[in-house]
Design a protein around this motif. Structure first.
Motif, PDB file in Angstrom:
ATOM      1  N   ILE A 209     -20.685  37.209  -6.091  1.00 17.34           N
ATOM      2  CA  ILE A 209     -19.720  36.618  -7.032  1.00 17.34           C
ATOM      3  C   ILE A 209     -19.114  37.721  -7.897  1.00 17.34           C
ATOM      4  O   ILE A 209     -17.893  37.787  -8.087  1.00 17.34           O
ATOM      5  N   ILE A 210     -19.981  38.587  -8.433  1.00 24.73           N
ATOM      6  CA  ILE A 210     -19.511  39.694  -9.271  1.00 24.73           C
ATOM      7  C   ILE A 210     -18.639  40.651  -8.457  1.00 24.73           C
ATOM      8  O   ILE A 210     -17.584  41.109  -8.911  1.00 24.73           O
ATOM      9  N   VAL A 222     -16.606  47.437 -16.937  1.00 26.07           N
ATOM     10  CA  VAL A 222     -17.810  46.625 -16.993  1.00 26.07           C
ATOM     11  C   VAL A 222     -18.715  47.218 -18.059  1.00 26.07           C
ATOM     12  O   VAL A 222     -19.034  48.413 -18.026  1.00 26.07           O
ATOM     13  N   ILE A 223     -19.091  46.388 -19.014  1.00 25.69           N
ATOM     14  CA  ILE A 223     -19.977  46.812 -20.096  1.00 25.69           C
ATOM     15  C   ILE A 223     -21.308  46.086 -19.929  1.00 25.69           C
ATOM     16  O   ILE A 223     -21.360  44.856 -19.926  1.00 25.69           O
ATOM     17  N   ILE A 224     -22.367  46.855 -19.772  1.00 25.66           N
ATOM     18  CA  ILE A 224     -23.709  46.298 -19.583  1.00 25.66           C
ATOM     19  C   ILE A 224     -24.477  46.437 -20.887  1.00 25.66           C
ATOM     20  O   ILE A 224     -24.635  47.549 -21.407  1.00 25.66           O
ATOM     21  N   VAL A 225     -24.943  45.315 -21.420  1.00 23.25           N
ATOM     22  CA  VAL A 225     -25.741  45.347 -22.642  1.00 23.25           C
ATOM     23  C   VAL A 225     -27.128  44.833 -22.296  1.00 23.25           C
ATOM     24  O   VAL A 225     -27.331  43.625 -22.110  1.00 23.25           O
ATOM     25  N   VAL A 236     -24.391  47.504 -10.342  1.00 24.23           N
ATOM     26  CA  VAL A 236     -22.965  47.195 -10.505  1.00 24.23           C
ATOM     27  C   VAL A 236     -22.119  48.126  -9.653  1.00 24.23           C
ATOM     28  O   VAL A 236     -21.195  47.693  -8.952  1.00 24.23           O
ATOM     29  N   ASN A 237     -22.425  49.418  -9.677  1.00 22.71           N
ATOM     30  CA  ASN A 237     -21.638  50.384  -8.907  1.00 22.71           C
ATOM     31  C   ASN A 237     -21.701  50.120  -7.408  1.00 22.71           C
ATOM     32  O   ASN A 237     -20.748  50.417  -6.676  1.00 22.71           O
ATOM     33  N   LEU A 238     -22.811  49.543  -6.947  1.00 26.91           N
ATOM     34  CA  LEU A 238     -22.910  49.181  -5.529  1.00 26.91           C
ATOM     35  C   LEU A 238     -21.929  48.073  -5.153  1.00 26.91           C
ATOM     36  O   LEU A 238     -21.578  47.922  -3.982  1.00 26.91           O
ATOM     37  N   LEU A 239     -21.488  47.305  -6.145  1.00 29.13           N
ATOM     38  CA  LEU A 239     -20.619  46.151  -5.891  1.00 29.13           C
ATOM     39  C   LEU A 239     -19.130  46.490  -5.977  1.00 29.13           C
ATOM     40  O   LEU A 239     -18.291  45.659  -5.637  1.00 29.13           O
ATOM     41  N   ILE A 240     -18.814  47.687  -6.431  1.00 27.43           N
ATOM     42  CA  ILE A 240     -17.414  48.037  -6.679  1.00 27.43           C
ATOM     43  C   ILE A 240     -16.754  48.612  -5.425  1.00 27.43           C
ATOM     44  O   ILE A 240     -17.266  49.545  -4.808  1.00 27.43           O
ATOM     45  N   ASN A 241     -15.628  48.056  -5.058  1.00 29.81           N
ATOM     46  CA  ASN A 241     -14.804  48.599  -3.985  1.00 29.81           C
ATOM     47  C   ASN A 241     -14.288  49.975  -4.432  1.00 29.81           C
ATOM     48  O   ASN A 241     -13.641  50.086  -5.475  1.00 29.81           O
ATOM     49  N   PRO A 242     -14.573  51.037  -3.683  1.00 28.48           N
ATOM     50  CA  PRO A 242     -14.154  52.387  -4.093  1.00 28.48           C
ATOM     51  C   PRO A 242     -12.655  52.511  -4.342  1.00 28.48           C
ATOM     52  O   PRO A 242     -12.215  53.430  -5.050  1.00 28.48           O
ATOM     53  N   VAL A 246     -12.476  50.845 -11.649  1.00 29.21           N
ATOM     54  CA  VAL A 246     -13.456  50.145 -12.480  1.00 29.21           C
ATOM     55  C   VAL A 246     -14.363  51.159 -13.170  1.00 29.21           C
ATOM     56  O   VAL A 246     -14.971  52.005 -12.520  1.00 29.21           O
ATOM     57  N   SER A 247     -14.419  51.087 -14.497  1.00 29.80           N
ATOM     58  CA  SER A 247     -15.335  51.942 -15.254  1.00 29.80           C
ATOM     59  C   SER A 247     -16.580  51.140 -15.621  1.00 29.80           C
ATOM     60  O   SER A 247     -16.518  49.918 -15.780  1.00 29.80           O
ATOM     61  N   VAL A 248     -17.696  51.842 -15.718  1.00 30.05           N
ATOM     62  CA  VAL A 248     -18.971  51.185 -16.005  1.00 30.05           C
ATOM     63  C   VAL A 248     -19.671  51.930 -17.138  1.00 30.05           C
ATOM     64  O   VAL A 248     -19.804  53.157 -17.096  1.00 30.05           O
ATOM     65  N   SER A 249     -20.113  51.175 -18.141  1.00 36.52           N
ATOM     66  CA  SER A 249     -20.852  51.781 -19.251  1.00 36.52           C
ATOM     67  C   SER A 249     -21.998  50.864 -19.655  1.00 36.52           C
ATOM     68  O   SER A 249     -22.004  49.666 -19.335  1.00 36.52           O
TER      69      SER A 249
END
Length: 271
Positions: A209-210, A222-225, A236-242, A246-249
């Motif tokens: 879904i994500i 994507v902000i992970i708390v 999360v990074n495994l789910l992102i289409n290269p 998308v930034s992840v923090s």
């Protein structure tokens, strides 16, 4: 410019005493104290046994399938009852850091947002609604990805999928529609906040879904708390289409001022 839309997705980590009512529902079946981990194991094994016995075209298989299906329904009703009582009594409440997170990351980003949760209760949406109504007159229509205690038969247990041999067509349609609605709602979101949700490897359907929600042609963050933000960021990074931007923090719930960057450097973008 694309309208800023924010999404807040919460899990059990957003709720204080989240697993206590579930443990109480399961405790009568065991003669030693249970934990949240053992509760997860019990529910996952029950789902496995239902799948297994549904495949056995024998009298024993049919009998055991019926026995375990009755147990499944009994447990779902018990879990829903315990959660309703815990919610009503105030035993389960949202963590104060969730409200702080909503103010810091959500309201500062956009006036338009969606709220989704894997929790079966309503304490998260109720608390956020109460807080926001101090300054705005709004209502919240949460997306309960894993069902809600008002419909015990529809709650979604660890390792389950929408398509299960014991699920009715109506239940399958209800859950499937909710999952489809969630990832479509995530598509235009420019900021997605994951609070207290681990994206467990045992919940591949939630991960999908994500992944679908992230695979959209707009710049996203994507902000992970969560105390375990580094581990969750890897998932999360495994789910992102290269090909997507998308930034992840990550942030610890007790320190929203300290940012940890987990964005994967892609050759096709400058992120």
């Amino acid at each position: 410019m694309r309208e800023k839309i924010c999404a807040l997705i919460t899990g059990a980590g957003a709720v204080v005493n989240a697993w206590d009512p579930v443990i109480r529902a399961l405790q009568p079946y065991y003669d030693f104290p249970l934990t949240s981990d053992s509760a997860n194991s019990i529910l996952a094994r029950l789902i496995y046994l239902l799948r297994w016995f549904s495949c056995l075209k024998t009298e024993h298989g049919a009998t055991q399938y019926k026995v375990h299906l009755e147990l499944l329904n009994e447990i779902k009703i018990s879990i829903s009852r315990e959660l309703k009582e815990a919610q009503s009594s105030g035993e389960i409440t949202v963590r104060t850091s969730l409200i702080a997170c909503a103010k810091f990351f959500l309201l500062s980003h956009s006036k338009k947002f969606l709220y989704a949760t894997t929790n079966w209760d309503s304490v998260g949406s109720d608390a956020i609604k109460k807080e926001l109504n101090k300054t705005h007159h709004i209502n919240i229509y949460p997306l309960h990805i894993h069902g809600h205690i008002d419909t015990p038969s529809g709650i979604y247990l660890p390792t389950e999928m929408v398509k299960e041999p014991y699920r009715s067509n109506e239940e399958e349609m209800t859950l499937g529609t909710m999952h489809g609605t969630t990832w479509r709602a995530l598509e235009p979101a420019t900021r997605i906040i994951l609070f207290g949700i681990s994206l467990s490897p045992l919940d591949a359907e939630l991960q999908q879904i994500i992944a679908c929600g992230l695979d959209f042609d707009c710049k996203k963050e994507v902000i992970i708390v969560d105390p375990n933000h580094q581990e969750i960021a890897q998932r999360v990074n495994l789910l992102i289409n290269p090909a997507r931007n998308v930034s992840v923090s990550g942030y610890h719930p007790d320190n929203l001022a300290k940012k940890h960057t987990y964005t994967v450097k892609r050759q096709n973008n400058k992120t």
